[in-house]
Write an enzyme that holds these catalytic residues in place. Sequence first.
Site, PDB file in Angstrom:
ATOM      1  N   ARG A   1       0.036 -17.252   6.231  1.00  0.00           N
ATOM      2  CA  ARG A   1       1.047 -16.882   5.224  1.00  0.00           C
ATOM      3  C   ARG A   1       1.017 -17.894   4.090  1.00  0.00           C
ATOM      4  O   ARG A   1       1.110 -17.548   2.922  1.00  0.00           O
ATOM      5  CB  ARG A   1       2.460 -16.803   5.842  1.00  0.00           C
TER       6      ARG A   1
ATOM      7  N   ASP B   1       2.184  -8.554 -18.194  1.00  0.00           N
ATOM      8  CA  ASP B   1       1.594  -7.668 -17.187  1.00  0.00           C
ATOM      9  C   ASP B   1       0.293  -7.124 -17.783  1.00  0.00           C
ATOM     10  O   ASP B   1       0.312  -6.343 -18.728  1.00  0.00           O
ATOM     11  CB  ASP B   1       2.570  -6.539 -16.839  1.00  0.00           C
TER      12      ASP B   1
ATOM     13  N   TYR C   1       6.747  -0.532 -16.864  1.00  0.00           N
ATOM     14  CA  TYR C   1       6.420   0.219 -15.651  1.00  0.00           C
ATOM     15  C   TYR C   1       7.706   0.537 -14.877  1.00  0.00           C
ATOM     16  O   TYR C   1       8.577  -0.336 -14.733  1.00  0.00           O
ATOM     17  CB  TYR C   1       5.450  -0.639 -14.807  1.00  0.00           C
TER      18      TYR C   1
ATOM     19  N   LYS D   1      -4.965  -1.682  -9.178  1.00  0.00           N
ATOM     20  CA  LYS D   1      -5.538  -0.840 -10.209  1.00  0.00           C
ATOM     21  C   LYS D   1      -6.980  -1.276 -10.517  1.00  0.00           C
ATOM     22  O   LYS D   1      -7.811  -1.178  -9.654  1.00  0.00           O
ATOM     23  CB  LYS D   1      -4.624  -0.863 -11.436  1.00  0.00           C
TER      24      LYS D   1
HETATM   25  C1  LIG Z   1       1.143  -0.228 -10.562  1.00  0.00           C
HETATM   26  C2  LIG Z   1       1.765  -1.161 -11.518  1.00  0.00           C
HETATM   27  C3  LIG Z   1       2.660  -2.151 -11.088  1.00  0.00           C
HETATM   28  C4  LIG Z   1       3.107  -2.277  -9.645  1.00  0.00           C
HETATM   29  O1  LIG Z   1       2.060  -2.599  -8.805  1.00  0.00           O
HETATM   30  P1  LIG Z   1       1.978  -2.188  -7.247  1.00  0.00           P
HETATM   31  O2  LIG Z   1       0.686  -2.767  -6.833  1.00  0.00           O
HETATM   32  O3  LIG Z   1       2.053  -0.694  -7.179  1.00  0.00           O
HETATM   33  O4  LIG Z   1       3.159  -2.818  -6.573  1.00  0.00           O
HETATM   34  C5  LIG Z   1       3.158  -3.029 -12.039  1.00  0.00           C
HETATM   35  N1  LIG Z   1       2.822  -2.936 -13.351  1.00  0.00           N
HETATM   36  C6  LIG Z   1       1.981  -1.973 -13.799  1.00  0.00           C
HETATM   37  C7  LIG Z   1       1.647  -1.917 -15.240  1.00  0.00           C
HETATM   38  C8  LIG Z   1       1.415  -1.063 -12.899  1.00  0.00           C
HETATM   39  O5  LIG Z   1       0.597  -0.119 -13.356  1.00  0.00           O
END
Ligand SMILES: *Cc1c(COP(=O)(O)O)cnc(C)c1O
Length: 395
Positions: free
Chosen positions: A50, A174, A102, A199
């Site tokens: 962890r 982000d 998001y 992603k």
């Molecule tokens: C998918 C996404 C998130 C959240 O990520 P998870 O891996 O689904 O928790 C945050 N910001 C953006 C821009 C995203 O596309």
Amino acid sequence: MAKSKDPRTIAARKGIAADTSFGAVAPPIHLSTTYVFPEFAQAGAHDYSRTSNPTRSLLADTLADLEGGEGAVVTSSGMAAVDLAMSQLRCFDLLIAPHDCYGGTHRLLSARRDMKHFDVLFVDQGNPEQLEEAFAASPTMIFIETPSNPLMRVVDIRAIAERAKRAGARVAVDNTFLSPALQRPLSLGADYVIHSTTKYLNGHSDVVGGAVVCAKKSEAEIFSGWANVIGTTGSAFDAYLTLRGIRTLFPRIAQQQQSALAIAKHLERCPAVERVHYPGLPSHGGHAIAKAQQSGFGAMLSFELAGGEDAARRFVENIRIFTLAESLGGVESLVAHPATMTHAGMDPDARAAAGITDGLLRLSIGLEAEEDLMEDLDTALAASRPARPLRKKRA
Ligand SMILES: *Cc1c(COP(=O)(O)O)cnc(C)c1O
């Protein structure tokens, strides 16, 4: 291996041929939860997974190198990464966030505000007056997401970061929609980069993960410590798969964005399409900023069908190669209908205010042959038009 700072070489080679036990070329996975103490009261480099794990550490180092940061923390999801980046805010602190961030981030930040963990002001960061008003309220941190989802709005990271520095505020970006292959926010003045590695970084739609990359090592250590306290660090297996995905990040996204640009241009010429949102098009409001701050326009786009929700339904019912699904950034092309999927939780008025119409569709362009994707879109577009031309009803 000789050290290269070129991100393409880092992506392809980080951890390769570094195994001292067996000379493995591909970095091995370490699933052990616990590690030997070499001596009494003397921990080794890792003691409990962890807290730290060799496979996860390799991913963190790779992400830090790719983003040009001094350290990174790998988390169990993108949401865990967003929460970690905000974790040091106190009840009297103010966070500025985009009104069109998001959906999961909007839900998280609203909940933290309602629980009085910290205050949040959602603003249109592309609107200079709104932004100036928000800075006048002495924020502790500003959170940026560019390009935005699903309308691909672009804001100027460097300009906002400079303004934030004068206000004494930290800047978190982000960078999920572009990945470090196309945008490096730390080089534009950001303090933290947040990723949903789910992603583009993993890129194969088989891992949920996240990361916070920090410009300063000392801050990465604070976040790393807190991720251990609350136990949101990512698993070794997920780290292993994500590292494997990253090795092909650059060629994947290069191919995907080439198809995305061709598709965006093609859609712009289709009569059934009212508007196309893609920063690579000169008609896009954020084209100039995107050109200056990104090294590519990415592989996400959205478009509005003239026929509204009915047309969107017929389009989706007739598409064959694109898959109707949420998420993005994988090798497979996806189509999403934000009003009934990713943004269904928003009330219709809020959706309308955000510019998300019922005829809006979002595409994540994958690695299929561009010609196949075009043909698929054309077939679905033709089918999206009503069988008989719409006539105005007589009174
Ligand atoms: C998918 C996404 C998130 C959240 O990520 P998870 O891996 O689904 O928790 C945050 N910001 C953006 C821009 C995203 O596309």
